[in-house]
Design an enzyme around this catalytic site. Structure first.
Site, PDB file in Angstrom:
ATOM      1  N   ASP A  33     -21.413 -19.170   7.043  1.00 42.53           N
ATOM      2  CA  ASP A  33     -21.445 -18.648   7.964  1.00 42.53           C
ATOM      3  C   ASP A  33     -21.663 -16.997   7.694  1.00 42.53           C
ATOM      4  OD1 ASP A  33     -20.058 -19.414  10.911  1.00 42.53           O
ATOM      5  OD2 ASP A  33     -20.425 -17.120  10.503  1.00 42.53           O
ATOM      6  N   THR A  90     -27.415 -22.272  20.260  1.00 47.10           N
ATOM      7  CA  THR A  90     -28.585 -22.164  20.868  1.00 47.10           C
ATOM      8  C   THR A  90     -28.197 -21.543  22.110  1.00 47.10           C
ATOM      9  OG1 THR A  90     -28.540 -24.802  21.094  1.00 47.10           O
ATOM     10  CG2 THR A  90     -29.945 -23.754  19.491  1.00 47.10           C
ATOM     11  N   THR A 125     -28.382 -28.133  19.662  1.00 48.34           N
ATOM     12  CA  THR A 125     -29.121 -28.725  20.903  1.00 48.34           C
ATOM     13  C   THR A 125     -30.381 -28.029  21.289  1.00 48.34           C
ATOM     14  OG1 THR A 125     -26.841 -29.401  21.804  1.00 48.34           O
ATOM     15  CG2 THR A 125     -28.934 -29.210  23.608  1.00 48.34           C
ATOM     16  N   CYS A 265     -22.491 -25.861  26.441  1.00 48.61           N
ATOM     17  CA  CYS A 265     -23.354 -27.233  26.183  1.00 48.61           C
ATOM     18  C   CYS A 265     -24.042 -27.367  27.793  1.00 48.61           C
ATOM     19  CB  CYS A 265     -22.645 -28.504  25.963  1.00 48.61           C
ATOM     20  SG  CYS A 265     -22.092 -28.374  24.282  1.00 48.61           S
ATOM     21  N   ARG A 336     -16.725 -19.277  25.763  1.00 45.97           N
ATOM     22  CA  ARG A 336     -18.383 -19.290  25.994  1.00 45.97           C
ATOM     23  C   ARG A 336     -18.799 -19.633  27.204  1.00 45.97           C
ATOM     24  NH1 ARG A 336     -20.293 -22.496  20.899  1.00 45.97           N
ATOM     25  NH2 ARG A 336     -18.391 -23.866  21.636  1.00 45.97           N
TER      26      ARG A 336
END
Length: 428
Positions: A33, A90, A125, A265, A336
């Site tokens: 990371d 993403t 994704t 998501c 998020r």
């Protein structure tokens, strides 16, 4: 499968860390990371996302030559790996356009250390075609190797549900794919080593990419439908929750509940599919209509609260409101793409003083992202409020003394239909 491949995991967030820990029980894993603070935290055996038990994390950090987890931000260590798995975010930008920068940067990092016969598997994704049309050319350019001759690719979409302690990474069936039939079998066998729920080998990388992006798009559309129903039934003075309970008695009714749709998501993935559809000349009406409905729910909730305050003659201008929860979902620290912030900002637009309490969120993260001073111990709230809005159904919110927190004529609005019906003034 190679006798004992070394695996690298690029990105150690909500997806990458649980996967790295699962693989580390059977393989040598290099967790990479770019966030130095995250690396330091994990090497101390602590995971602030709460996705991995600290004791379990500490156990796999005790590595040997064949198994265990090495956590690093040293790109050179990735050279040891034969299989590289990319789990970077993403996101979308302010215009709802896909942002592939983290994916491209990760591909550049791998390309610089990649060896002949290495395999790169993407879990992030994306819309169909990104792996082969966007990422692979980067890998070729940086490595000087030729795709499907010198190196190979796979795609196995992540399905982790943050905060879910039942459907953990090994307990969720895994879709797999590869750039050749042989590599597809290799990738499937590799994941089958750690995924106890089983695997499903898709016929191509593009099929696997498309499968992932429609999973969350379908859920987004279903929630948009019940959010629209909630708006209709509120105007008709009908209890939406009661309607859904009644309809759910039919065997083929799929039960969804209204609410705020955030997270990394469901609130993002439909835009990836929509963007790709537009690029090939198709206007995706249903997908974008669902997004518009769900993106507007935070503002709608705040306006409904204001209307009820006016009706009850509660103080609006310069009044005080308490928002309960800023994470995107219950019993999880992930903020998020949270839609609770839309409720907060809309209430502030009416010149209200807004306090935000969330026992799960990280105050430093909330301050950095939203410039909000977060209250974390809701049991110590000593103010009285003109309105209280429960946005997230954290278990701690069941134990609050709402009567003691309310001014005269105050409104208690329950977005999640979480609190006892008799104590709330309104809900979706």
């Amino acid at each position: 499968m190679k006798k004992q491949p070394c695996i690298s995991i690029i990105g150690l967030g909500y997806v990458g860390l649980p996967l790295a820990v699962a693989f580390a029980k059977k393989f040598k894993v290099i967790g990479f990371d770019i966030n130095a603070k995250r690396i330091e935290e994990l090497n101390d055996g602590l995971d602030h996302t709460l996705e991995v038990d600290n004791e379990l994390l500490q156990s796999v950090l005790k590595h040997n030559d064949d198994t265990g987890l090495v956590i690093t931000n040293d790109q050179n260590l990735l050279y040891q790996a034969d299989v590289h798995i990319v789990t970077v975010p993403t996101p979308t930008d302010k215009n709802r356009q896909p942002v592939l920068t983290p994916l491209i940067k990760a591909s550049e990092t791998i390309g610089q250390i990649m060896k002949k016969n290495d395999i790169v598997i993407y879990e992030s994704t994306v819309y169909p075609g990104v792996t082969e049309d966007v990422c692979v050319p980067v890998l070729e350019e940086k490595s000087g190797l030729k795709f499907n001759q010198d190196f190979y690719a796979g795609y196995s979409p992540e399905r982790i549900n943050p905060g879910d302690k039942v459907h953990t990474v090994t307990q969720i069936l895994k879709v797999t794919s590869g750039s050749t039939p042989e590599i597809a079998k290799y990738v499937d066998d590799l994941y089958a080593e750690v995924i106890t729920a089983g695997t499903h080998m898709a016929p191509s990388i593009k099929v696997a990419e498309a499968a992932k992006v429609i999973e969350n798009s379908q859920r987004d559309i279903n929630i948009a439908f019940v959010n629209e129903l909630s708006k209709i039934f509120r105007k008709l003075d009908i209890d939406t929750d009661a309607v859904i309970e009644a309809a759910a008695t039919k065997w083929n009714f799929v039960k969804f509940t209204p609410g705020l749709v955030g997270g990394h998501c469901i609130g993002v993935d439909p835009y990836y599919l929509a963007q790709r559809a537009l690029e090939v000349g198709y206007n995706p009406e249903i997908i974008l209509a669902g997004r518009r409905m769900n993106d507007g729910m935070g503002e709608y909730v705040a306006q409904e609260v204001i209307k009820m305050m006016v009706q009850k003659e509660a103080k609006v201008k310069n009044g005080k409101t308490l928002v309960l929860g800023i994470t995107f979902k219950e019993n999880c620290p992930d903020v998020r793409n949270t839609k609770a912030i839309d409720v907060i900002n809309e209430l502030k637009a009416y010149n209200m003083q807004v306090d935000v309490c969330d026992p799960w969120a990280n105050p430093e993260e909330v301050k950095s992202i939203f410039n909000l001073d977060l209250l974390t111990d809701c049991s110590k709230l000593d103010s009285k409020y003109d309105s209280i809005v429960l946005c997230v159904s954290h278990k701690e919110f069941l134990n609050l003394d709402y009567k003691a927190l309310k001014n005269k004529n105050a409104v208690l609005f329950d977005v999640k239909s979480f609190l006892p019906k008799e104590i709330v003034d309104g809900r979706l």
